[in-house]
Every structure is written in C-alpha cells, then in structure tokens.
Design an enzyme around this catalytic site. Structure first.
Site, PDB file in Angstrom:
ATOM      1  N   GLU A 249      46.264 -24.529 -59.357  1.00 42.00           N
ATOM      2  CA  GLU A 249      46.198 -23.101 -59.094  1.00 42.00           C
ATOM      3  C   GLU A 249      47.587 -22.476 -58.944  1.00 42.00           C
ATOM      4  O   GLU A 249      47.765 -21.286 -59.180  1.00 42.00           O
ATOM      5  CB  GLU A 249      45.369 -22.839 -57.827  1.00 42.00           C
ATOM      6  CG  GLU A 249      44.794 -21.445 -57.760  1.00 42.00           C
ATOM      7  CD  GLU A 249      43.759 -21.281 -56.668  1.00 42.00           C
ATOM      8  OE1 GLU A 249      42.829 -20.495 -56.864  1.00 42.00           O
ATOM      9  OE2 GLU A 249      43.894 -21.948 -55.607  1.00 42.00           O
ATOM     10  N   HIS A 275      40.587 -50.410 -62.604  1.00 42.86           N
ATOM     11  CA  HIS A 275      39.567 -50.939 -63.505  1.00 42.86           C
ATOM     12  C   HIS A 275      39.005 -49.866 -64.422  1.00 42.86           C
ATOM     13  O   HIS A 275      37.940 -50.050 -65.013  1.00 42.86           O
ATOM     14  CB  HIS A 275      38.463 -51.606 -62.691  1.00 42.86           C
ATOM     15  CG  HIS A 275      38.940 -52.752 -61.870  1.00 42.86           C
ATOM     16  ND1 HIS A 275      38.984 -54.051 -62.340  1.00 42.86           N
ATOM     17  CD2 HIS A 275      39.454 -52.804 -60.606  1.00 42.86           C
ATOM     18  CE1 HIS A 275      39.479 -54.843 -61.405  1.00 42.86           C
ATOM     19  NE2 HIS A 275      39.773 -54.116 -60.341  1.00 42.86           N
ATOM     20  N   LYS A 391      36.252 -14.182 -60.116  1.00 46.02           N
ATOM     21  CA  LYS A 391      35.578 -13.626 -58.938  1.00 46.02           C
ATOM     22  C   LYS A 391      35.038 -12.228 -59.234  1.00 46.02           C
ATOM     23  O   LYS A 391      33.928 -11.876 -58.832  1.00 46.02           O
ATOM     24  CB  LYS A 391      36.548 -13.584 -57.752  1.00 46.02           C
ATOM     25  CG  LYS A 391      36.910 -14.935 -57.172  1.00 46.02           C
ATOM     26  CD  LYS A 391      37.889 -14.771 -56.016  1.00 46.02           C
ATOM     27  CE  LYS A 391      38.285 -16.109 -55.418  1.00 46.02           C
ATOM     28  NZ  LYS A 391      39.265 -15.948 -54.306  1.00 46.02           N
TER      29      LYS A 391
END
Length: 403
Positions: A249, A275, A391
């Site tokens: 961000e 792994h 938003k």
C-alpha cells in the site's frame, strides 16, 4: 591522467536522509516510540472483561495482530485478544460463537470513522449485545463521525493522530491500547522501536545499512521486483501479513513522472515453505530478493526425544537436538544454499528473541525502510489513492442497492 565522471545516482544518500529528517517534522509515525503510555496503562488496569475484541481492518488490526501473534505463547496473558476484520459471514459467526459476548470489551478502530467493513461488523455486534460505555471503546481521529458517536454515548475514546497513517499506526493507541489490556508490556515495545529510531538517526553505520538496502531494492526493481520475506518462526506469520500491507500500500504508486512504481511483497514461513516456495526461489526466474528473518533465542527448551524407531535408525542423529536449534540450522541451510547460487540478492536479519523489544524494533525498521524506498522512487508512501477509489465505488454500489 585526470578523470571526472557524472555517474552519481539521481539522488544521493545524503539527500535522501535529509528528506527523511525534513519529513519527520510532519509525518507522525517517526516519533510514536516517544509517546506517553500512561493513559493506555491506566485504562487497561480497570478492564474487567476476559475477552478483548478488536473490530477493524487493515492498518487498524494487522500491526496489533503481528505483535500479539509473536508474543502470546511466551507470555502468561490473563485476557484473550480476538480480531473481527472481515465481512466473510462464516468467519464472523465462527469467531463470535467462541466468545462470551457478556464478558467482552469491544475496541472499535477506524481512522476515518466511516470504514464500511468496521461499521458493518459493529452494527452486527450491536444486534447481539448492547454496546455501551461499559463494554465499548473507540479509537479514531478526533473529529470523525465515530468519535461523535462515542461522545454521544459517553464511550471512552482514544485518538489516532491525523498525521499517522493506518499501516504506520501500530505504536499509537491502535496497537498500544489493546496490547496493554491483554498484558503485553507496551513500554518494552516502545523501547525496542526507540532503540532503532535512535540508531537510525544517530549512527551513520546503522542508517547507511538501511539506505543501502533501500537503494538496491529500488535501483534494481526492474530485475528484482519481488521482495520475499522468509521468516523462520511461525510466530512471525502476523508480521508477514503486516509487512505485505505496509509494502504494497505504501510503494504501489504513480511517481512524479506519472510512471507506475511498485515492489511486490511476499511473506513466507520457514521451514514450512522450504517444501514449496523455496523451489521457486532457487530454480525459478531471477526476479526475487530474499530477506531471511531468524530468531536467535526462542526461550524454549523443547527437544527431540531420544526415541528409536524401527527402520528409521539412520535418523537417530536427530535425537537430543533442541527444536530451536533445528529451525535455525534449517534457516542457515537455506541461506547457504541461496548464497551458493551467487545470483539471488539475499540478506539476513536476526532478532534477539521472542520479546517485545525485538518485534517492535523489527517493525520500526521496516517502516523506515519503506519510507526510504518511497523517497528513492519519488512517491508518497503515506497515501493510498488506489484503495480510496475502491472504497468510493463500494459505497456507491451499496447506496444503489438500497434504492
């Protein structure tokens, strides 16, 4: 022979450091290690509830979660800390079902005071239990709508300074209040951050180290655009999540020349990801830097017992080895294998132990590193226009659905 050159970088270390010194006057996170913690400790002493529920999202929760996750199994904490931070209905209900809401303090955190996810969850909590001045506290900006709500209902509120962005707010009330309530030593937290602050602003060899890393990451961003944090402790899983938000961000921006900038953060855990993701690092494209984070002292004496298993005698060399030694040897083996290749940028951070000062120092250093990278990239580390656009669209969609 006389020789002159103009091969200097576009911005010098001295200029960047000078910019940080100047920025320190207006960007609030730099000075958070020096805040007075008395108000948080005084409030914490009077909290009777056993469950502490933080309602928030992103910067309102990730830093606090990182510290709590790192410390909770090595501290005798009298209260439990929960986080309601997603609108996933299954997640909300599964967490609520495990909490005695009548023995819960709710901490509602929103810098703007109007975060959709936070208010949505708070509304749901209000349908289950009466939220009042005895069981609810608010952390927000001093002039937000959430602050007005708290005042109207005589609820205790604490301030998030306007010049402290959410993802840089862990050493403000956002993190200090809930952590103090559950029993974590917030003064020791700030001591760890303060030590890094003083070293960075007072010791050239210290800030030169961080400057060197920031410069490399930015100047080689087209070759190594992916920055992998390989944390060798499951306790650092929360730190990894916090780092991903901080890095993504802050650094994913359009610079002053209208050029898209950004470094891609990846957070993985050792030895689990030895792994899986390690294969991609070792034999995949050379587009990744690696930072290995080790814990020097786990403060735990758990050992592999002297047990002999039929058919597995060849592995008896494991007997008697402390698990803390095993995981650090696994880290060292990973580091050596990467360094042996010679073409993967790799650095190693070793923190002292599982303690408040260690995790706080690590987090504060990463905040500084983020600010330095932003300076080299000619971007503003502290805004988030891309997130804000989403938003705005969300609110428009929700209002349309209401019509």
């Amino acid at each position: 022979m006389e020789y002159k050159h103009n091969f200097n970088p576009t911005i010098s270390d001295e200029d960047v450091f000078g910019e940080i010194i100047k920025e320190k006057e207006s960007i609030g996170y730099y000075n958070l290690p020096f805040v007075d913690t008395l108000q948080y400790k005084e409030f914490a002493k009077n909290v009777k509830q056993k469950n502490i529920v933080v309602i928030g999202i992103g910067g309102s929760t990730l830093g606090t979660y990182a510290i709590y996750k790192f410390l909770k199994h090595s501290r005798d904490l009298s209260k439990k800390l929960f986080f309601l931070e997603t609108t996933d209905p299954i997640d909300i209900k599964s967490k609520i079902d495990t909490i005695d809401l009548d023995d819960t303090l709710f901490i509602v955190i929103s810098k703007s005071g109007t975060t959709v996810e936070t208010i949505a969850i708070f509304k749901y909590i209000n349908s289950l239990v009466e939220c009042n001045k005895d069981n609810t506290v608010v952390i927000t900006e001093h002039d937000s709508k959430l602050k007005a709500y708290a005042d109207a209902n005589n609820m205790q509120s604490f301030e998030i300074p306007k010049n402290v962005g959410g993802r840089f707010s862990v050493f403000s009330a956002v993190g200090l209040l809930p952590l103090a309530i559950v029993g974590i030593d917030i003064d020791k937290l700030l001591e760890g951050a303060k030590e890094v602050h003083n070293d960075f602003f007072g010791k050239k060899e210290f800030y030169s180290r961080i400057l060197k890393k920031a410069r490399f990451l930015v100047e080689y961003k087209y070759s190594f655009n992916i920055n992998v944090v390989f944390s060798y402790s499951s306790r650092l899983e929360g730190f990894n999540k916090w780092y991903i938000q901080l890095w993504g961000e802050s650094l994913g921006k359009v610079d002053i020349n209208k050029t898209r900038q950004g470094l891609t953060p990846i957070g993985i855990i050792g030895p689990i990801d030895q792994h899986s993701f390690l294969q991609l690092i070792v034999e995949g494209r050379r587009d990744k830097t690696v930072t290995v984070i080790k814990v020097e002292n786990f403060d735990n004496d758990l050992k592999i017992p002297d047990v002999h298993l039929d058919g597995l005698e060849d592995l008896d060399y494991l007997n008697g080895i402390a698990f803390s030694d095993l995981i650090n040897k696994q880290a060292d083996a990973t580091i050596e294998s990467i360094n042996n290749l010679g073409d993967i940028p790799c650095d190693v951070i070793t923190i002292d132990g599982v303690c408040e000062s260690a995790i706080a120092g690590l987090m504060y250093e990463y905040e500084l590193l983020t600010s330095l990278c932003a300076k080299f990239m000619y971007i503003d580390a502290y805004n988030q226009p891309g997130v804000e656009a989403g938003k705005i669209i969300l609110k428009k969609k929700l209002k349309r659905d209401e019509e």
